[in-house]
Write an enzyme that holds these catalytic residues in place. Structure first.
Site, PDB file in Angstrom:
ATOM      1  N   CYS A  74       0.934  -1.277   0.067  1.00  0.00           N
ATOM      2  CA  CYS A  74       0.100  -0.114  -0.049  1.00  0.00           C
ATOM      3  C   CYS A  74       0.862   1.152  -0.056  1.00  0.00           C
ATOM      4  O   CYS A  74       1.997   0.992   0.117  1.00  0.00           O
ATOM      5  CB  CYS A  74      -0.958   0.005   1.005  1.00  0.00           C
ATOM      6  SG  CYS A  74      -0.100   0.037   2.938  1.00  0.00           S
ATOM      7  N   ALA A  77       3.398   1.569   2.900  1.00  0.00           N
ATOM      8  CA  ALA A  77       4.263   0.855   2.848  1.00  0.00           C
ATOM      9  C   ALA A  77       5.305   1.608   1.983  1.00  0.00           C
ATOM     10  O   ALA A  77       6.640   1.624   2.133  1.00  0.00           O
ATOM     11  CB  ALA A  77       3.978  -0.328   2.153  1.00  0.00           C
ATOM     12  N   ARG A 108      12.083  -4.996   6.589  1.00  0.00           N
ATOM     13  CA  ARG A 108      12.834  -4.650   5.265  1.00  0.00           C
ATOM     14  C   ARG A 108      14.393  -4.272   5.674  1.00  0.00           C
ATOM     15  O   ARG A 108      14.693  -3.823   6.870  1.00  0.00           O
ATOM     16  CB  ARG A 108      12.641  -3.259   4.672  1.00  0.00           C
ATOM     17  CG  ARG A 108      12.877  -2.957   3.514  1.00  0.00           C
ATOM     18  CD  ARG A 108      11.955  -2.046   2.669  1.00  0.00           C
ATOM     19  NE  ARG A 108      12.502  -1.373   1.539  1.00  0.00           N
ATOM     20  CZ  ARG A 108      13.316  -0.343   1.250  1.00  0.00           C
ATOM     21  NH1 ARG A 108      13.095   0.577   2.587  1.00  0.00           N
ATOM     22  NH2 ARG A 108      13.617   0.088   0.168  1.00  0.00           N
ATOM     23  N   HIS A 207       5.726   6.548  -2.613  1.00  0.00           N
ATOM     24  CA  HIS A 207       6.935   7.124  -2.700  1.00  0.00           C
ATOM     25  C   HIS A 207       6.684   8.343  -3.315  1.00  0.00           C
ATOM     26  O   HIS A 207       7.528   9.393  -2.725  1.00  0.00           O
ATOM     27  CB  HIS A 207       7.454   6.422  -3.969  1.00  0.00           C
ATOM     28  CG  HIS A 207       7.602   4.893  -3.839  1.00  0.00           C
ATOM     29  ND1 HIS A 207       7.528   4.091  -4.899  1.00  0.00           N
ATOM     30  CD2 HIS A 207       8.006   4.325  -2.864  1.00  0.00           C
ATOM     31  CE1 HIS A 207       7.775   2.939  -4.426  1.00  0.00           C
ATOM     32  NE2 HIS A 207       8.089   3.030  -3.232  1.00  0.00           N
TER      33      HIS A 207
END
Ligand code: SF4
Length: 554
Positions: A74, A77, A108, A207
């Site tokens: 999503c 994330a 991560r 992003h």
């Protein structure tokens, strides 16, 4: 329809031929309802070109078909997990119920290395407002303020950032007003991201939101100019498994200094100061091209696309950077570093190649690696027969030349595009127009990325937002020697007897970037695809039974 599998072709012709990608595409969508088949057929394309050499139009960055079992994540994330997560000295506070924070806690592998043990490092923590029913009903702003205050009291960080999860936008909590109030009260930088999970169609929206937020709230906060000759920012490198450490090592040997990395092994001050660098080198185009463009418009820093995955790509990228600065001393140093590193790489590569030559790989990874790893596979003689992204856009597939043709659809229209203008006092073009033209003449491509398809075989199959069903079908048809994707696919793929390499987490390995990384990768792939374990999938008696029996009713 019957398609020849790789095994069948090998036994009949003695060499590997690839099934016709058009036939594979038909097979992949054959079982879907008509509407789904129509939608998916725009995102599954044989890698052909038109008469002008332009790649096929890829359907990308569109909403996932509900119920199809996508690999996607999503917006939260993409914003918190990808861009902001790797930063060690900002308290990244997740405003939401606990799940979003818990599942993103150290999963991560973006490593960090504070200069000393005394320096702040909050990456091992998981900060959350842990919203409860009451906060949904009466609003969570009070709790958010209290959490910011508590984080400040306990850690005295340089900055606190707030990440909105799904319910926050729905109940109308104003995280930006809270951030402004707490910034004023505490005297540190507090800023928020409206990165609710339902925004956009994937991580990609996150992003963009992170790029906008970091540019608005942090970039340009510190004008100190580093005392170094060749200062660059490395954009879109997240230090998975130590990749950025290896790149930093190589750049250091060449005499190139990093002002900032967005955002592997990064710190608040690096972001604040990044507008003082002289070049932006972009690794992952998808996640960070917005910052690259904004830094150029506001401060005059040009950007080039580079790739530090694979020995050849690493050497080429170093040469590109040296060519940009155009100083004989730097060019010589870069050549000396390449010459010193290559012999060991060649030795390992040649040895591994004997066992990997001709093997077939598939890659379905995020928004960058499905392309950047194709070169390193080529180095050991492996071909990529099918590849695709979870959340890339058309420009990552077809190249930036198509950007003006991309229509922003209803799902992505709510992602803000910042209006960036030149900074009145700090805009400083790093090269004159004549110098830029001369460099372009010599082959330095500014602000350019040709996309993944340009580097792929003409008969390869490109698949965007692949579903679990399509993954299984692809494996059945092609029987590749290696499948690369993420943790969700790993065990299903391995159960079908195909080696599976995680190219998000590196299966706890790495670094794979740079020169040392290339050696690690060659060896790892060799171990994986040539492991004896794949020969033990069938029990011996399944192939040649010594006893046979029947059920009573047969
Ligand atoms: S989709 Fe919503 S609930 Fe799920 S992880 Fe993302 S922000 Fe959290």
């Amino acid at each position: 329809m019957s398609l020849k599998t790789k095994d069948q072709i090998e036994t009949t012709t003695g060499r590997t031929e690839i099934p016709d990608p058009e036939m594979v595409k038909k097979e992949l969508i054959a079982k879907y309802p008509t509407k789904v088949a129509r939608k998916r057929s725009k995102q599954i394309m044989p890698n052909t070109t038109d008469e002008c050499g332009n790649p096929t139009v890829m359907g990308a960055n569109v909403r996932t078909v509900p119920g199809i079992i996508t690999q996607r994540g999503c917006c939260y994330a993409g914003c918190k997990g990808v861009i902001m997560g790797p930063t060690r000295d900002i308290v990244n506070l997740v405003h939401g119920p606990i799940g979003c924070s818990f599942y993103a806690w150290l999963t991560r592998r973006n490593q960090t290395r504070p200069p000393t043990d005394q320096d702040d490092n909050y990456m091992t923590y998981c900060f959350s407002t842990d919203m409860q029913d009451n906060d949904i009903v009466f609003g969570g702003e009070k709790k958010l303020k209290a959490a910011i205050q508590e984080a400040y009291d306990n850690f005295k960080p340089k900055a606190i950032s707030i990440f909105s999860t799904c319910p926050v936008g729905l109940i109308g909590d104003d995280v930006h007003a809270v951030a402004r109030e707490m910034k004023e009260k505490l005297g540190i930088n507090v800023f928020g991201f409206s990165c609710e999970g339902y925004k956009g169609v994937s991580q990609s929206a996150g992003h963009h939101i992170a790029n906008n937020g970091i540019f608005t709230h942090v970039v340009g906060e510190n004008d100190t100019i580093m005392d170094a000759d060749y200062k660059i920012n490395l954009l879109g490198e997240y230090n998975i498994g130590g990749d950025a450490f290896e790149i930093d090592r190589i750049l250091g040997l060449c005499g190139i200094s990093l002002v900032s990395t967005f955002s592997g092994n990064s710190s608040y001050d690096q972001f604040a100061n990044c507008h003082t660098a002289d070049l932006n080198a972009v690794m992952c185009h998808r996640s960070i091209n917005y910052v690259a463009d904004m830094l150029e418009i506001r401060y005059g820093i040009p950007w080039i696309k580079i790739n530090f995955i694979g020995a050849q790509a690493t050497a080429k990228s170093l040469r590109k950077i040296a060519q940009y600065f155009d100083e004989p001393e730097l060019i010589e140093r870069v050549e000396a570093v390449i010459a010193a590193e290559l012999p060991e790489i060649e030795r390992v590569k040649e040895e591994v190649k004997q066992r990997c030559e001709g093997k077939l790989a598939m890659m379905f990874v995020g928004g960058s690696r499905a392309h950047s790893y194709q070169g390193i596979f080529k180095e050991i003689g492996m071909r990529t027969i099918s590849a695709g992204y979870e959340f890339a856009h058309r420009d990552d597939y077809e190249g930036r030349r198509v950007i003006d043709d991309i229509k922003v659809d209803a799902d992505s229209r709510n992602i803000q595009e910042l209006e960036i203008t030149r900074d009145e006092t700090r805009y400083n073009p790093r090269k004159t127009e004549a110098e830029m033209a001369e460099l372009a003449e010599k082959g330095v491509a500014f602000k350019e990325y040709n996309g993944m398809m340009a580097d792929m075989d003409p008969n390869a199959l490109v698949i965007d937002d692949i579903s679990q069903y399509e993954t299984e079908k692809l494996i059945e048809i092609y029987k590749p020697d290696l499948y690369c994707a993420g943790i969700k696919e790993k065990y299903a793929v391995q159960k079908s007897g195909i080696p599976m390499k995680q190219l998000h987490s590196y299966d706890s390995g790495g670094p794979y970037a740079g020169f040392k990384g290339a050696i690690n990768f060659y060896k790892e792939i060799d171990r994986m695809v040539n492991s004896k374990v794949w020969g033990y999938i069938q029990a011996p008696w399944q192939g040649s039974p010594e006893l046979s029996a029947k059920y009573g009713w047969e």
